[in-house]
Design a protein around this motif. Structure first.
Motif, PDB file in Angstrom:
ATOM      1  N   PHE B  88     203.858 -23.656 -12.064  1.00 58.88           N
ATOM      2  CA  PHE B  88     204.157 -22.830 -13.234  1.00 58.88           C
ATOM      3  C   PHE B  88     202.906 -22.533 -14.057  1.00 58.88           C
ATOM      4  N   HIS B  89     201.893 -23.365 -13.903  1.00 57.76           N
ATOM      5  CA  HIS B  89     200.668 -23.119 -14.661  1.00 57.76           C
ATOM      6  C   HIS B  89     199.684 -22.237 -13.893  1.00 57.76           C
ATOM      7  N   HIS B  90     199.907 -22.081 -12.589  1.00 57.37           N
ATOM      8  CA  HIS B  90     199.007 -21.239 -11.782  1.00 57.37           C
ATOM      9  C   HIS B  90     199.020 -19.791 -12.254  1.00 57.37           C
ATOM     10  N   ASP B  91     197.900 -19.158 -12.105  1.00 55.71           N
ATOM     11  CA  ASP B  91     197.789 -17.722 -12.352  1.00 55.71           C
ATOM     12  C   ASP B  91     198.622 -16.982 -11.302  1.00 55.71           C
ATOM     13  N   LEU B  92     199.459 -16.097 -11.773  1.00 52.20           N
ATOM     14  CA  LEU B  92     200.331 -15.332 -10.864  1.00 52.20           C
ATOM     15  C   LEU B  92     199.511 -14.592  -9.796  1.00 52.20           C
ATOM     16  N   ALA B  93     198.330 -14.140 -10.188  1.00 50.56           N
ATOM     17  CA  ALA B  93     197.478 -13.356  -9.284  1.00 50.56           C
ATOM     18  C   ALA B  93     197.020 -14.173  -8.080  1.00 50.56           C
ATOM     19  N   ASN B  94     197.071 -15.494  -8.188  1.00 49.40           N
ATOM     20  CA  ASN B  94     196.634 -16.333  -7.071  1.00 49.40           C
ATOM     21  C   ASN B  94     197.773 -16.742  -6.141  1.00 49.40           C
ATOM     22  N   LEU B  95     198.956 -16.215  -6.409  1.00 50.23           N
ATOM     23  CA  LEU B  95     200.095 -16.547  -5.550  1.00 50.23           C
ATOM     24  C   LEU B  95     200.448 -15.310  -4.709  1.00 50.23           C
ATOM     25  N   PRO B  96     200.075 -15.338  -3.435  1.00 48.40           N
ATOM     26  CA  PRO B  96     200.291 -14.172  -2.561  1.00 48.40           C
ATOM     27  C   PRO B  96     201.749 -13.740  -2.552  1.00 48.40           C
ATOM     28  N   GLN B  97     202.635 -14.736  -2.635  1.00 49.88           N
ATOM     29  CA  GLN B  97     204.071 -14.468  -2.674  1.00 49.88           C
ATOM     30  C   GLN B  97     204.468 -13.494  -3.793  1.00 49.88           C
ATOM     31  N   PHE B  98     203.684 -13.475  -4.876  1.00 52.31           N
ATOM     32  CA  PHE B  98     204.028 -12.667  -6.048  1.00 52.31           C
ATOM     33  C   PHE B  98     203.132 -11.449  -6.211  1.00 52.31           C
ATOM     34  N   LYS B  99     202.522 -11.013  -5.119  1.00 51.97           N
ATOM     35  CA  LYS B  99     201.570  -9.907  -5.181  1.00 51.97           C
ATOM     36  C   LYS B  99     202.175  -8.667  -5.850  1.00 51.97           C
ATOM     37  N   GLU B 100     203.319  -8.227  -5.344  1.00 49.55           N
ATOM     38  CA  GLU B 100     203.972  -7.024  -5.876  1.00 49.55           C
ATOM     39  C   GLU B 100     204.374  -7.223  -7.336  1.00 49.55           C
ATOM     40  N   GLU B 101     204.979  -8.372  -7.604  1.00 44.83           N
ATOM     41  CA  GLU B 101     205.455  -8.656  -8.954  1.00 44.83           C
ATOM     42  C   GLU B 101     204.286  -8.684  -9.934  1.00 44.83           C
ATOM     43  N   CYS B 102     203.184  -9.223  -9.467  1.00 43.76           N
ATOM     44  CA  CYS B 102     201.991  -9.311 -10.315  1.00 43.76           C
ATOM     45  C   CYS B 102     201.498  -7.921 -10.696  1.00 43.76           C
ATOM     46  N   LEU B 103     201.414  -7.049  -9.717  1.00 45.58           N
ATOM     47  CA  LEU B 103     200.995  -5.663  -9.967  1.00 45.58           C
ATOM     48  C   LEU B 103     201.912  -4.993 -10.986  1.00 45.58           C
ATOM     49  N   ARG B 104     203.200  -5.144 -10.783  1.00 47.34           N
ATOM     50  CA  ARG B 104     204.149  -4.485 -11.677  1.00 47.34           C
ATOM     51  C   ARG B 104     204.085  -5.064 -13.082  1.00 47.34           C
ATOM     52  N   LEU B 105     203.862  -6.364 -13.159  1.00 47.98           N
ATOM     53  CA  LEU B 105     203.754  -6.982 -14.486  1.00 47.98           C
ATOM     54  C   LEU B 105     202.484  -6.529 -15.202  1.00 47.98           C
ATOM     55  N   GLU B 106     201.403  -6.409 -14.452  1.00 48.87           N
ATOM     56  CA  GLU B 106     200.147  -5.938 -15.054  1.00 48.87           C
ATOM     57  C   GLU B 106     200.292  -4.523 -15.598  1.00 48.87           C
ATOM     58  N   ARG B 107     200.958  -3.687 -14.825  1.00 47.77           N
ATOM     59  CA  ARG B 107     201.206  -2.323 -15.273  1.00 47.77           C
ATOM     60  C   ARG B 107     202.035  -2.327 -16.554  1.00 47.77           C
ATOM     61  N   LEU B 108     203.040  -3.177 -16.558  1.00 50.37           N
ATOM     62  CA  LEU B 108     203.921  -3.296 -17.724  1.00 50.37           C
ATOM     63  C   LEU B 108     203.128  -3.701 -18.964  1.00 50.37           C
ATOM     64  N   ASP B 109     202.242  -4.663 -18.793  1.00 45.86           N
ATOM     65  CA  ASP B 109     201.512  -5.211 -19.928  1.00 45.86           C
ATOM     66  C   ASP B 109     200.383  -4.299 -20.399  1.00 45.86           C
ATOM     67  N   SER B 110     199.814  -3.503 -19.478  1.00 44.76           N
ATOM     68  CA  SER B 110     198.654  -2.690 -19.855  1.00 44.76           C
ATOM     69  C   SER B 110     199.069  -1.383 -20.523  1.00 44.76           C
ATOM     70  N   ASP B 111     200.300  -0.960 -20.276  1.00 44.07           N
ATOM     71  CA  ASP B 111     200.723   0.340 -20.758  1.00 44.07           C
ATOM     72  C   ASP B 111     201.732   0.173 -21.882  1.00 44.07           C
ATOM     73  N   THR B 112     201.246   0.383 -23.103  1.00 40.45           N
ATOM     74  CA  THR B 112     202.110   0.150 -24.257  1.00 40.45           C
ATOM     75  C   THR B 112     203.163   1.228 -24.426  1.00 40.45           C
ATOM     76  N   ASP B 113     202.990   2.354 -23.702  1.00 42.51           N
ATOM     77  CA  ASP B 113     203.965   3.426 -23.812  1.00 42.51           C
ATOM     78  C   ASP B 113     205.145   3.248 -22.867  1.00 42.51           C
ATOM     79  N   VAL B 114     205.018   2.252 -22.035  1.00 46.18           N
ATOM     80  CA  VAL B 114     206.045   2.017 -21.019  1.00 46.18           C
ATOM     81  C   VAL B 114     207.430   1.868 -21.638  1.00 46.18           C
ATOM     82  N   TYR B 115     208.356   2.575 -21.071  1.00 50.17           N
ATOM     83  CA  TYR B 115     209.751   2.329 -21.410  1.00 50.17           C
ATOM     84  C   TYR B 115     210.227   1.277 -20.418  1.00 50.17           C
ATOM     85  N   LEU B 116     210.901   0.291 -20.895  1.00 49.80           N
ATOM     86  CA  LEU B 116     211.233  -0.824 -20.013  1.00 49.80           C
ATOM     87  C   LEU B 116     212.159  -0.400 -18.876  1.00 49.80           C
TER      88      LEU B 116
END
Lengths: 125, 125
Positions: B88-116
């Motif tokens: 749970f403390h690991h960086d999501l980016a270092n877990l290959p299993q969560f590659k897609e989820e990580c990308l989508r979360l980064e997009r979510l966090d970087s774009d303040t205009d995002v509608y959820l």
DNA sequence: TATTTATATAATTATTTGCTTATTAAATGA
DNA sequence: TCATTTAATAAGCAAATAATTATATAAATA
């Protein structure tokens, strides 16, 4: 914390979708709609898993207008794990839940003549 | 240790009969017939649960003539709990299993205009 | 106010799980 | 050798679980 509390918590953890949700909540608390966007899963699927985890105490929710904000309760998890290890170190005689089992085990250990499983069903003497 | 290893272990722990067996094995290692005598449960029921727990690594077996001697692997349990907290403390980016989820979360966090959750299915931009 | 967004919950279905009974096999012992 | 003990595994069934689809409700917004 009794045996059925542990069962509830470990049931909550023993499912891949729920573990994925927990891992995401470990990054930061999230709204249901965020989990939905990130996991690409249906909203009811996520809500239902969150209800189970809320019931087990591993996540908490906070209402924010029409949205619900979910957080991972990592301290509670940590505490649970420590408690389970302690539970295994506890004397069986001090666990009311195991009263009968304790008596039968004591009989088993005190009587070296005991046949473990005899004809005539489960005799311990 | 990956997500499905955790699922297997927590599934093994999230069942009352199995937790009872584990508690008894925490007193001392036992034969199946001893568990049967102490728990007053059918032999197949106990054997089946032991196979599941063996598969998850929380117990080990040692053959002794026609009997089988089962032990609780409490160190392995302890290690698993610590690993999960680390997970749970690991960086999501270092877990290959969560590659897609990580990308989508980064997009979510970087774009303040995002509608959820917009009309038109799960848009994140 | 009508529509959209966010979430929970109900109903349904499919899958998994846990338990019993039955069977098998190996080791032991009379 | 034949019966007994021990344990694993298979077959069958009932209950629990997870997912989907369908509703319901409340808040936000056009």
């Amino acid at each position: 914390m009794n045996l059925y509390d542990y069962v509830k918590i470990f049931k909550a953890l023993g499912e891949p979708t729920r573990l994925k949700i927990l891992k995401l909540l470990s990054v930061r608390p999230m709204f249901v709609c965020e989990l939905k966007s990130v996991l690409h899963m249906s909203q009811p699927r996520i809500s239902q898993h969150l209800q189970i985890m809320k019931g087990a105490g591993v996540v908490t929710e906070k209402k924010d207008a029409q949205r619900t904000f979910y957080s991972l309760q990592i301290d509670y998890l940590d505490k649970t794990f420590n408690n389970l290890i302690q539970f295994f170190h506890h004397d069986l005689a001090n666990l009311p839940q195991f009263k009968e089992e304790c008596l039968r085990l004591e009989r088993l250990d005190s009587d070296t003549d005991v046949y473990l499983c005899k004809k005539g069903e489960n005799r311990t003497r």
